[in-house]
Design an enzyme around this catalytic site. Structure first.
Site, short mmCIF file in Angstrom:
data_model
loop_
_atom_site.label_atom_id
_atom_site.label_comp_id
_atom_site.label_asym_id
_atom_site.label_seq_id
_atom_site.Cartn_x
_atom_site.Cartn_y
_atom_site.Cartn_z
CB SER A 288 48.17 50.18 38.66
OG SER A 288 49.12 49.07 38.98
CG ASP A 353 43.83 45.06 42.64
OD1 ASP A 353 44.82 44.54 42.44
OD2 ASP A 353 43.28 46.06 42.21
CG HIS A 448 45.62 45.55 39.21
ND1 HIS A 448 45.60 46.24 40.24
CD2 HIS A 448 46.65 46.06 38.31
CE1 HIS A 448 46.35 47.34 40.22
NE2 HIS A 448 47.05 47.24 39.08
#
Length: 492
Positions: A288, A353, A448
């Site tokens: 991320s 995602d 995610h």
């Protein structure tokens, strides 16, 4: 007047902590953006000014709301983590009740070596896959995602995992890094040394679910642009260690030397370690937000001409990474890092995602773009190497139905995958109840999570990893159009 290459010739720096709602509303009616006490802007034309004003209003509003919610969000996160650890420390909820009756409840301490974060409870695995040994084409990727996942934990937990479970060296340093713009330590990362392959792993932590300052970094549309590197997301720059009023000087100014800024602290520690062994290499990784910082770190090394370090850079491995910069930044990285030093840059994307598809690759509102070798995995963990992930801007006709059905399949999959692959793939209640069920409503956000990226590195086909690791250069865009690429993707 010439601009120092370490500074910006164009920038937009937002300061949400110094803006009131009244000032944001007043900005709606202003004809042009001008210097103020809550944002700084240099050299923008009217077209850019119009676009940036709209984005600035949205960003300032979002960040202002997050800052107001920072304390209750943090309090909720701490209570949730404490409850999860309380149940875990006492074996299960039934033993917790029994221990309460006996007045023998085991109380967890937040900074202890076995206190686990919320992401840790989403995926409790701390050991490396014993079947993936050095020399295996999966090894670097599997190690990288485990390091990226571990970065969410406290320093004691990280040290214990690296030393006791991974049998590696934890490189001791301050893992909380200063953000010169937010004026706090909300950037985190750690370094470890794998003696078996003589490699240092630099891992940056991603966005913490209950940390409003991390979310402010993500929503911050500040930009930093100079003739050398192009336009880069300002929020990520600030998190990595952008120095207020100085940009990226090769060495910290005297008034900042007591600040532990991520880029400078990690760079100096790497130099120190690499000088001890002329064969030691290193790689950078992150999930991320951590993935964005992992890409930016070698970019600043190149800006500073850190040849010795770049020659030792084995690879960049990112998971669920958002877009970082524009086309000029892409060219800068390809020419000055990837091509020049033969550095591998593997960008992992799992299924739907959402974060990998932000900021939007839209010529009207944003010029941010991905680059590098995209390893795309669908919900069956079947991998492909692509120039770009499919549905790159996420929203599309009938996309909601497809994503819902995919999320439903993932919910079913978590029940039978352990039967096929073993206990390591059994998902806990936190993962099933919080992530899998929420995915039915928010599939892009749920995809995610680090767990699916760990599974992808362990279950993806060996051919994909062999192909990705054998290439020393990034994957160039082929003549295949985006539509043709999407047509080739097979969803489970």
């Amino acid at each position: 007047m010439a601009v120092n290459k370490y500074q910006a010739d164009h920038y937009l720096m937002l300061k949400p902590d110094e803006v009131s709602i009244r000032k944001v509303v007043r900005l709606l009616w202003s004809k042009r953006m001008e210097e103020s006490d809550y944002f700084y802007i240099r050299e923008s034309d009217e077209k850019e000014d119009f676009i940036e004003k709209g984005l600035a209003i949205a960003s300032l509003s979002a960040q202002k709301g997050l800052l107001h919610a920072a304390k209750p969000l943090k309090c909720f996160g701490q209570k949730l983590e404490m409850w999860l650890n309380l149940v875990s420390f006492n074996t299960n909820i039934f033993m917790l009740f029994f221990n309460t009756l006996r007045c023998k409840v085991k109380i967890p301490k937040r900074k202890s070596d076995d206190f686990m974060s919320f992401p840790g409870y989403i995926d409790k695995r701390v050991k490396l896959d014993e079947k993936i040994e050095p020399g295996n084409a999966r090894y670097n990727s599997a190690l990288a995602i485990m390091a990226a996942k571990l970065a969410y934990e406290n320093k004691g937990f990280i040290r214990n995992t690296v030393e006791q479970h991974w049998k590696m060296e934890f490189i001791d340093m301050d893992t909380d890094f200063w953000n010169d713009y937010l004026e706090n330590c909300h950037t985190q990362g750690f370094m470890s040394y794998d003696e078996r392959v003589n490699m240092i792993v630099v891992s940056f932590r991603g966005t913490e679910a209950f940390n409003a300052y991390d979310w402010c970094t993500d929503f911050d549309i500040s930009c930093f642009e100079n003739p050398e590197m192009g336009k880069i997301h300002g929020g990520f720059m600030k998190a990595l260690g952008l120095v207020m009023e100085h940009g990226w000087p090769p060495h910290l100014p005297a008034d900042k030397r007591d600040k532990n800024l991520a880029y400078y602290a990690i760079r100096d520690k790497l130099k120190e370690r690499i000088d001890l062994n002329k064969e030691t290499k290193f790689m950078v990784t992150g999930h991320s937000l951590g993935g964005a910082l992992a890409v930016l770190f070698p970019a600043i090394l190149a800006l500073h001409g850190e040849t010795k370090l770049l020659e030792r850079l084995e690879g960049i491995y990112t998971f669920g990474q958002p877009r970082v910069g524009d086309g000029k930044f892409k060219s800068f990285m390809e020419e000055q890092v990837l091509d020049r030093y033969g550095v591998k840059y593997l960008r992992f994307v799992y299924c739907n995602d959402l974060i990998t598809r932000l900021p939007f690759d839209d010529p009207v509102t944003s010029l941010y773009t991905h680059f590098g070798t995209c390893l795309y995995f669908n919900s069956c963990y079947k991998g492909q190497i692509l120039p770009e992930e499919p549905h790159k801007n996420y929203f599309e006709t009938f996309g909601g139905t497809r994503r819902f059905l995919n999320a439903l399949f993932e919910l079913v999959r978590c029940l039978y995958l352990p039967l096929l692959k073993g206990g390591d793939y059994r998902e806990g209640l936190a993962m099933i109840l919080i992530v899998r069920f929420s995915a039915l409503a928010f599939p892009g956000a749920a995809d995610h999570n680090p767990l699916d990226y760990v599974n992808a590195t362990r279950l993806g086909s060996m051919e994909v990893f062999q192909s990705a690791e054998s290439s020393k250069k990034w994957l160039k865009n082929s003549a295949t159009s985006g539509r043709e690429v999407q047509d080739k993707i097979k969803y489970c």
